[in-house]
Scaffold this active site. Sequence first.
Site, mmCIF file in Angstrom:
data_model
loop_
_atom_site.group_PDB
_atom_site.id
_atom_site.type_symbol
_atom_site.label_atom_id
_atom_site.label_comp_id
_atom_site.label_asym_id
_atom_site.label_seq_id
_atom_site.Cartn_x
_atom_site.Cartn_y
_atom_site.Cartn_z
ATOM 1 N N SER A 76 -2.230 4.677 -3.652
ATOM 2 C CA SER A 76 -2.676 3.543 -2.831
ATOM 3 C C SER A 76 -3.609 2.613 -3.589
ATOM 4 O O SER A 76 -3.208 1.980 -4.548
ATOM 5 C CB SER A 76 -3.322 4.075 -1.556
ATOM 6 O OG SER A 76 -3.755 3.022 -0.752
ATOM 7 N N ASP A 87 -2.867 -4.003 -0.431
ATOM 8 C CA ASP A 87 -3.380 -3.010 -1.384
ATOM 9 C C ASP A 87 -2.226 -2.539 -2.279
ATOM 10 O O ASP A 87 -1.085 -2.994 -2.135
ATOM 11 C CB ASP A 87 -4.077 -1.847 -0.658
ATOM 12 C CG ASP A 87 -3.099 -0.907 0.020
ATOM 13 O OD1 ASP A 87 -2.009 -1.361 0.403
ATOM 14 O OD2 ASP A 87 -3.419 0.284 0.172
ATOM 15 N N ASP A 124 -0.172 -0.027 -2.640
ATOM 16 C CA ASP A 124 1.114 0.466 -2.146
ATOM 17 C C ASP A 124 1.591 -0.280 -0.899
ATOM 18 O O ASP A 124 2.552 0.136 -0.248
ATOM 19 C CB ASP A 124 1.087 1.981 -1.904
ATOM 20 C CG ASP A 124 0.150 2.368 -0.783
ATOM 21 O OD1 ASP A 124 -0.880 1.688 -0.602
ATOM 22 O OD2 ASP A 124 0.444 3.346 -0.067
HETATM 23 MG MG MG Z 1 -2.492 2.051 0.732
#
Ligand code: MG
Length: 449
Positions: free
Chosen positions: A96, A238, A240
Amino acid sequence: MAKLFGTNGIRGVFAEDLSLEFIHDITLAIATYFKKGSILVGYDGRTSSPTITKIVCSTLNSVGFDCKNAGLIPTPCLEIATKNLGYSGGIMITASHNPPQYNGIKPVASDGVEISREDELIIEDIYFNKKWKKDYTKLGKTEPEKNTIKTYLDAVTSHVNSNKIMSRKFKVVLDLGNGAQAVTAPLLCNELGCKVITINENIDGTFSGRGSEPTPSNLKKLSDTVVKTGSDLGVAFDGDGDRSIFCDEKGEILTGDKSALLLSNFILSKNPNSTIVTCLNSGSGIETLAQKAKSNVIRTKVGSVEVSRKMVQTGALIGFEENGGFMYGKHNQVRDGAMTLALVLDLLSFSGKTMSEETKLLPQSFTTKDKVACSKEDASKLIKTLADQNPHSNTTDGIKIAFDKTNWVMVRPSGTEPIIRIYAEADSQEKLKILMSEYLAKINSILFR
Ligand code: MG
């Protein structure tokens, strides 16, 4: 308490915590938990992601599981495709918003939602006791899956009034943060007839543009670009692509709390008597909105898995986190940056107002957050000291010290990094500033005395 799974999947520094042997062994444990294939595997834009994906796919194949490699896609794209294309499970390779040296493994259940905390413990039990499948008599195969992006975009657009959005010809700035929404968000905007301006659009595992986590302090370029180009709005994702932070037409960055209130207000106006799930660290404005719409709010520990699984359990319509993670139950009970963007466009096309006019109608809410580097041990000591000083506080997750409904501070060790996070809400900007600096000073004096 889970040992390997943090707030969100298993994460670590590639080749250190996340060694090649570990990736192999944990994949066997996940395969044993899934029981059967085929498994959908996807990955984010981190440098180590394609290598980890090969290990994961080969390991699955070695014990007879077929898998499909979806390539580089956002996490919510893998999640909806796991559900809608009928896979037995999914595995997303992502850390992430963590720094570039990190990566992670996130198992997704066949319902398209991150696995529950209970199931994380089942996988850990298989892993630590080496109870994994060891039958190498029949090998599986890995093939590409080319339908994930179309499946994702079709699902997202099915929940909004595409024609109405198209008629508005919105101008949108996308700050893709060198991350995975670069492969999907521009396509979505084109489908919805928007004029798109992109920044940080090249996928880059070092996140050289503004880092992998969108925060009000690193989105100046987004805000300047929105103003300079006269755009209707801006959005930053962000690494991902599951979280989204918005910017109004005046270049004002909205907190995740504020954009969640904006969307909740819109969705609840069409669907009263609904359930909303959010974490303990988001602002109190949602209770005010929910009351007006005869809806109820359920609070959980911090972490998207907590919110997602509570939504599944209660059939909730809305879920959110203060960090820009928004979940629309009719689509999927997971955070989804592109779905959130489509909902904001739907809202603006419906109301005919600008984003700043819309935010003015919301209950006033002043929230902020900060972080301090801190080891796990020091974090526990800090929480204990604060709990001793405030015996009536809520210690469900870190510590939440509430003075009244709209004035509180929450201190919590991060589940993904060696830091503690401090969240606060107050009923005015001045009070919020004083409260936050008072607690930062207090925390530093406990940590470093
Ligand atoms: Mg994320």
